[in-house]
Design a protein around this motif. Sequence first.
Motif, short mmCIF file in Angstrom:
data_model
loop_
_atom_site.label_atom_id
_atom_site.label_comp_id
_atom_site.label_asym_id
_atom_site.label_seq_id
_atom_site.Cartn_x
_atom_site.Cartn_y
_atom_site.Cartn_z
N LYS A 232 54.39 44.80 32.50
CA LYS A 232 53.75 44.73 31.18
C LYS A 232 53.79 43.30 30.64
N LEU A 233 54.94 42.63 30.82
CA LEU A 233 55.06 41.24 30.38
C LEU A 233 54.08 40.35 31.15
N MET A 234 53.98 40.53 32.47
CA MET A 234 53.09 39.70 33.28
C MET A 234 51.64 39.88 32.85
N ALA A 235 51.26 41.11 32.50
CA ALA A 235 49.90 41.36 32.04
C ALA A 235 49.65 40.67 30.70
N LYS A 236 50.64 40.75 29.80
CA LYS A 236 50.51 40.08 28.50
C LYS A 236 50.37 38.58 28.68
N LEU A 237 51.19 38.02 29.58
CA LEU A 237 51.15 36.58 29.79
C LEU A 237 49.82 36.11 30.36
N GLU A 238 49.22 36.93 31.22
CA GLU A 238 47.91 36.57 31.75
C GLU A 238 46.86 36.62 30.64
N ASP A 239 47.00 37.56 29.72
CA ASP A 239 46.10 37.60 28.56
C ASP A 239 46.28 36.36 27.69
N VAL A 240 47.54 35.98 27.47
CA VAL A 240 47.83 34.77 26.68
C VAL A 240 47.27 33.54 27.37
N ARG A 241 47.49 33.45 28.68
CA ARG A 241 46.99 32.29 29.44
C ARG A 241 45.46 32.20 29.38
N SER A 242 44.80 33.33 29.55
CA SER A 242 43.34 33.34 29.53
C SER A 242 42.81 32.97 28.14
N ALA A 243 43.43 33.53 27.11
CA ALA A 243 43.01 33.20 25.75
C ALA A 243 43.23 31.71 25.46
N GLY A 244 44.36 31.19 25.95
CA GLY A 244 44.63 29.77 25.78
C GLY A 244 43.64 28.90 26.50
N ALA A 245 43.27 29.30 27.72
CA ALA A 245 42.30 28.53 28.51
C ALA A 245 40.96 28.46 27.79
N ILE A 246 40.54 29.58 27.21
CA ILE A 246 39.28 29.61 26.47
C ILE A 246 39.37 28.73 25.23
N ALA A 247 40.49 28.80 24.50
CA ALA A 247 40.67 27.96 23.31
C ALA A 247 40.73 26.48 23.67
N MET A 248 41.20 26.17 24.89
CA MET A 248 41.25 24.78 25.35
C MET A 248 39.89 24.28 25.83
N GLY A 249 38.93 25.18 25.96
CA GLY A 249 37.63 24.79 26.47
C GLY A 249 37.60 24.70 27.99
N MET A 250 38.58 25.32 28.66
CA MET A 250 38.65 25.26 30.12
C MET A 250 37.88 26.39 30.79
N ALA A 251 37.47 27.38 30.01
CA ALA A 251 36.68 28.49 30.53
C ALA A 251 35.96 29.14 29.35
N VAL A 252 34.85 29.79 29.66
CA VAL A 252 34.08 30.47 28.62
C VAL A 252 34.54 31.91 28.46
N THR A 253 34.87 32.53 29.57
CA THR A 253 35.34 33.92 29.56
C THR A 253 36.59 34.03 30.43
N ALA A 254 37.35 35.10 30.26
CA ALA A 254 38.61 35.28 30.98
C ALA A 254 38.43 35.30 32.49
N ASP A 255 37.31 35.85 32.97
CA ASP A 255 37.10 35.94 34.41
C ASP A 255 36.76 34.60 35.04
N LYS A 256 36.54 33.59 34.22
CA LYS A 256 36.24 32.24 34.73
C LYS A 256 37.45 31.31 34.71
N VAL A 257 38.60 31.81 34.26
CA VAL A 257 39.81 30.99 34.19
C VAL A 257 40.37 30.79 35.60
N LYS A 258 40.68 29.55 35.96
CA LYS A 258 41.25 29.26 37.27
C LYS A 258 42.67 29.80 37.37
N ARG A 259 43.08 30.15 38.60
CA ARG A 259 44.44 30.66 38.78
C ARG A 259 45.49 29.57 38.60
N SER A 260 45.13 28.33 38.95
CA SER A 260 46.13 27.26 38.97
C SER A 260 46.35 26.61 37.61
#
Length: 388
Positions: A232-260
């Motif tokens: 559950k924590l790992m899933a939450k963290l991936e949501d946080v990471r994806s939301a952060g990536a979008i806020a950083m302008g590194m991706a437009v949607t969660a499915d476009k966020v790079k793994r690295s």
Amino acid sequence: MQNRLRAAFYRGGTSKAVVFNASDLPADRSFCDRIFLHVLGSPDAYGRQLNGMGGGLSSLSKAVIIGPSDRDDADVDYTFVQIAVDEPLADYGSACGNMASCVGPFAVDEGLVQLVPGQSEALVRIYDTNTDRLYHSRFPVREGKAVEEGDVAIPGVSGTGAPVVLDFLTPGGAATGKLLPSGKALDEINVAGIGTIAISLIDAANAVVYARASDLGASAADLPAQLDADTKLMAKLEDVRSAGAIAMGMAVTADKVKRSTPKVAIVGGPCQFTSLDGATHGPETHDINVRLVSMGNFHRAITLTGGMCTAVAAQVPGSLVQDIARIGGKDLRIGTPSGVLIVTADVRSGNHGPEAVTAGTYRTQRRIMEGSVLYPANLQEPQEGTRL
């Protein structure tokens, strides 16, 4: 039919990689990536990379390319390739500070940098192609070769070695072009199952999304295996990471966020914790606890770029990291699963907010073996499914 390709196997800091001289590699990057995947043993559905040189962890599944630079301010170019363990992915989207420690010694030992007879210390100026940034590497040399023996110990590595001092120049904006990609030191995001939480989005040496461990029902003093097992924590963290990536302008949607990249880290205040070697570290030994996720799993120490980003973040007024660490100088003592890492940063006030002047630390490195790696001759033909 097997082809041979000259390579060396290095430990750099708390990572390991197969290191190549750029002049030995084919010009076709997609062909290179197929070689890297084959040599490391990816993809491996069992997660062990037994059929290659990888170690089943992101920190042990890496390739490095080093060659002469055509820049006036650099001696060599350094390109880092993160190889996914479980899928055919060769990722150039992030830097690796740990493997950065082997670049200077490799350049000297390969003759890419010429030394003066009798020289006892080398300074190698390195251009990081992944981040478009420069860093300097200083280390002892003897009889024209990098020295490996020494008395420096680093968390997560048994034994000691010669120091490699790394100074990353203007590390801010390595991934996004801005130290504060969102324009703020503190942001709020809404995470499913949690609600609104505070995060800090900092891009220095590498982009990192920071969240308080307590906001996610976790502890920044736990060991990686404990944290990884909390699905559950790992899933939450991936949501946080994806939301952060979008806020950083590194991706437009969660499915476009790079793994690295970006990385995501949970942070907490100083407290007693036990490291992977069984040692106990009291709250007086460190300024902050950080547990950082890399390629889907908690790092067994901390990526060096993540450590330097944390040192920078600790000096950014109003950041979540500064609020927790409350340090007064340039040095930051980070509690990691492998012990305490000391990192330094120089952050100053500029015309448009905080500016990261330098970030650095020291590492050790070892050239474990050298020779040739083998790959099938037919690997030159394009393979289906390889993600570059």
